[in-house]
Scaffold this active site. Structure first.
Site, PDB file in Angstrom:
ATOM      1  CD  GLU A   1      44.209 122.229  79.878  1.00  0.00           C
ATOM      2  OE1 GLU A   1      43.850 121.228  79.144  1.00  0.00           O
ATOM      3  OE2 GLU A   1      45.051 121.273  80.298  1.00  0.00           O
TER       4      GLU A   1
ATOM      5  CD  GLU B   1      45.170 120.650  86.499  1.00  0.00           C
ATOM      6  OE1 GLU B   1      46.322 120.019  85.635  1.00  0.00           O
ATOM      7  OE2 GLU B   1      43.943 120.538  85.458  1.00  0.00           O
TER       8      GLU B   1
HETATM    9  C1  GLA Z   1      45.674 118.938  82.366  1.00  0.00           C
HETATM   10  C2  GLA Z   1      43.935 118.436  82.572  1.00  0.00           C
HETATM   11  C3  GLA Z   1      43.825 118.157  84.370  1.00  0.00           C
HETATM   12  C4  GLA Z   1      44.945 116.357  83.111  1.00  0.00           C
HETATM   13  C5  GLA Z   1      46.417 116.563  82.897  1.00  0.00           C
HETATM   14  C6  GLA Z   1      47.044 115.513  82.061  1.00  0.00           C
HETATM   15  O1  GLA Z   1      46.633 120.084  82.860  1.00  0.00           O
HETATM   16  O2  GLA Z   1      43.811 119.806  83.435  1.00  0.00           O
HETATM   17  O3  GLA Z   1      42.754 117.193  84.598  1.00  0.00           O
HETATM   18  O4  GLA Z   1      44.126 115.507  82.485  1.00  0.00           O
HETATM   19  O5  GLA Z   1      45.833 117.918  81.939  1.00  0.00           O
HETATM   20  O6  GLA Z   1      48.401 116.372  82.169  1.00  0.00           O
END
Ligand code: GLA
Length: 527
Positions: free
Chosen positions: A214, A327
């Protein structure tokens, strides 16, 4: 390799009493699971896709994937349906991993695990001392032990992140440190993490790592500003020096087969896609440091479309890097998720040659990851939902990347004239240059003398003692790499457990005639 040609066997004065001092064991060997498949190839190379027509491109993507994972052909776990396409993972917490129902669910359905929070900087950083960063893996220990013990690979998450990172990492006496000091701390954090992973979990496969997470603001416009990132406060807004350095250090200290990723959310939105591509190119220009893009894939039903997602995948593919979906989850805030899940899997399976792993953001609806209540998974209470069956049905419809399957028939005759026949299939992908791996041969080649845990050219009680000591107090007693390979005699390939000490004792007592006692059929091996 000397294998079972043992020069001399000393210390045969073992008694049943000594035996029971160590560990109880059952003399009957476990049944071998003969259905485990090892994907040891690369899934690159589909001539039908114009983005991959050049051999150069095919080779580059192939070498950036860690595909050493196992699944059971014909098995009914999620990973077994997806095995011909990619590795399948889920994120878990240290709390969840202690529950038997979760453990059984994960073993059945996944061949990759991501720690939900336990490997984030605020979990692993134990303190900062000048240029040095102390690392503790205690929070992640239960998850990593579980993964190591069950031969499940781990995707590391994450080193550089604007969030969940202690502010003292960036400061001395509440003042931001210089770039020079920060580079050293960054290097130390990465170096010490891999060193702890290696020493505490010697048989764990960390197949990949999110080096940076991010980095960018939401809808394009580049990197996070100083107001939102301590990294920008130290290095200056828009400066990507720490990103390149993080990848450089990760490449230096990560195991060779651990692939390195740049990951973000909203990655399928065109401006974020562009930001990620620009950064990946910047890193690639500096050297061979990055292996792939991590698409977090936090999606929303009826908003993020599968075609938008596929467009982003094609753009990332054109970089010649691997892709992981890291994710995946879908929010039901705008409607049911039943249609988008199979559509996203369909896209991923169609592009499987360039996607090495798909990870769900949690195991089941009830486990917490994102704070809103709308996130839905293909499982509720660890039970599949109806649309899960739509996902796995895709396996009948979409051709996996071209594979060749080699069947090797191995017949082992024991002294009690029992004959065990093991039919092992090794799945490799035609585009790869990697030869099919014979696990038995591979393990044998790493061993000097099976059972010789202390590498003194003998097999005796001292080998069982050092195994037990190394398990009881790993900080004080450590097996060498060679010793650990030699000692893995109960189910070779699984790693060191108390059963290995018991196998050596059985061997010394003449209860079994040779070591290793068996070879695991559920092993992930790296060359
Ligand atoms: C991001 C992070 C994850 C988790 C999510 C929570 O995607 O990479 O590890 O903390 O946020 O929303």
């Amino acid at each position: 390799m000397i294998g079972n040609t043992i020069k001399k066997v000393l210390g045969l004065t073992v008694s049943a009493a000594i035996l029971s001092f160590c560990v109880p064991f059952s003399v009957s060997a476990d049944d071998k699971n003969d259905k485990s498949y090892i994907n040891s190839g690369s899934n690159a190379g589909d001539e039908s896709d114009t983005a991959y027509e050049t051999a150069d491109c095919i080779g580059r993507v192939a070498s950036r994937q860690n595909l050493n994972y196992t699944y059971e052909k014909g098995g009914d776990g999620f990973k077994d349906y997806m095995g011909p396409y990619f590795r399948l993972g889920a994120a878990v917490t240290g709390y969840e991993i202690n529950k038997t129902v979760a453990q059984e669910f994960i073993k059945k359905n996944y061949n990759s695990i991501t720690c939900m929070n336990e490997m984030k900087p605020d979990s692993i950083i134990a303190g900062v001392n000048g240029d040095e960063v102390d690392i503790s893996l205690n929070s992640a220990k239960a998850i990593l032990k579980f993964a190591e013990h069950n031969g499940i690979g781990v995707h590391g998450h994450t080193f550089v992140w604007y969030s969940q990172t202690p502010s003292y990492l960036f400061q001395d006496n509440h003042e931001y440190v210089s770039k020079e000091r920060m580079n050293k701390r960054l290097e130390s954090m990465i170096k010490n993490t891999f060193s702890e992973l290696r020493s505490q979990f010697p048989n764990l496969q960390v197949h990949s790592y999110d080096v940076c997470n991010e980095l960018f603001i939401n809808d394009g416009g580049g990197m996070r500003p100083e107001s939102g990132s301590n990294w920008a406060k130290v290095y200056g807004e828009g400066n990507s020096e720490f990103v390149v350095n993080a990848f450089k250090y990760a490449r230096e200290y990560a195991p060779e087969d651990c692939k390195l990723y740049l990951s973000d959310y909203n990655e399928y939105m065109s401006k974020k896609t562009d930001d990620l591509i620009d950064m990946a190119k910047k890193i690639m220009k500096e050297g061979d440091y990055i292996d792939g893009i991590g698409m977090q894939a936090h999606l929303i039903s009826r908003y993020s479309s599968a075609s938008e997602f596929e467009t982003a995948i094609k753009q990332f593919e054109a970089l010649g890097l691997d892709i992981q979906i890291t994710e995946l989850d879908i929010s039901s805030s705008t409607g049911p998720v039943d249609e988008l899940y199979p559509q996203i899997f369909e896209v991923a399976m169609k592009h499987a040659k360039n996607i090495s792993c798909v990870t769900l953001s949690r195991t089941t609806d009830e486990s917490v990851w994102r704070t809103d209540d709308y996130i839905r998974l293909p499982f509720s209470n660890y039970q599949p939902k109806n649309f899960y069956y739509d996902i796995i049905a895709l396996a009948d419809k979409i051709d996996p990347p071209t594979v060749t399957t080699t069947n090797t028939l191995t017949t082992t005759t024991t002294t009690t004239t029992t004959t065990t026949t093991t039919n092992t299939a090794t799945t490799t992908v035609s585009a790869t240059t990697t030869a099919p791996v014979d696990i038995k041969e591979l393990l044998d080649s790493k061993v000097s003398i099976w059972g010789d845990a202390n590498c003194d050219d003998n097999i005796d009680m001292s080998d069982t003692v050092i195994i037990m000591q190394s398990l009881a107090n790993p900080n004080k007693y450590k097996l060498t790499e060679q010793g650990a390979a030699n000692a893995d005699v109960y189910e070779a390939g699984v790693g060191i457990t108390t059963n290995d000490a018991a196998s050596i004792q059985k061997y010394l007592l003449g209860i079994i005639k040779s070591l290793p006692e068996s070879y695991s059929s559920n092993v992930t091996a790296s060359k």
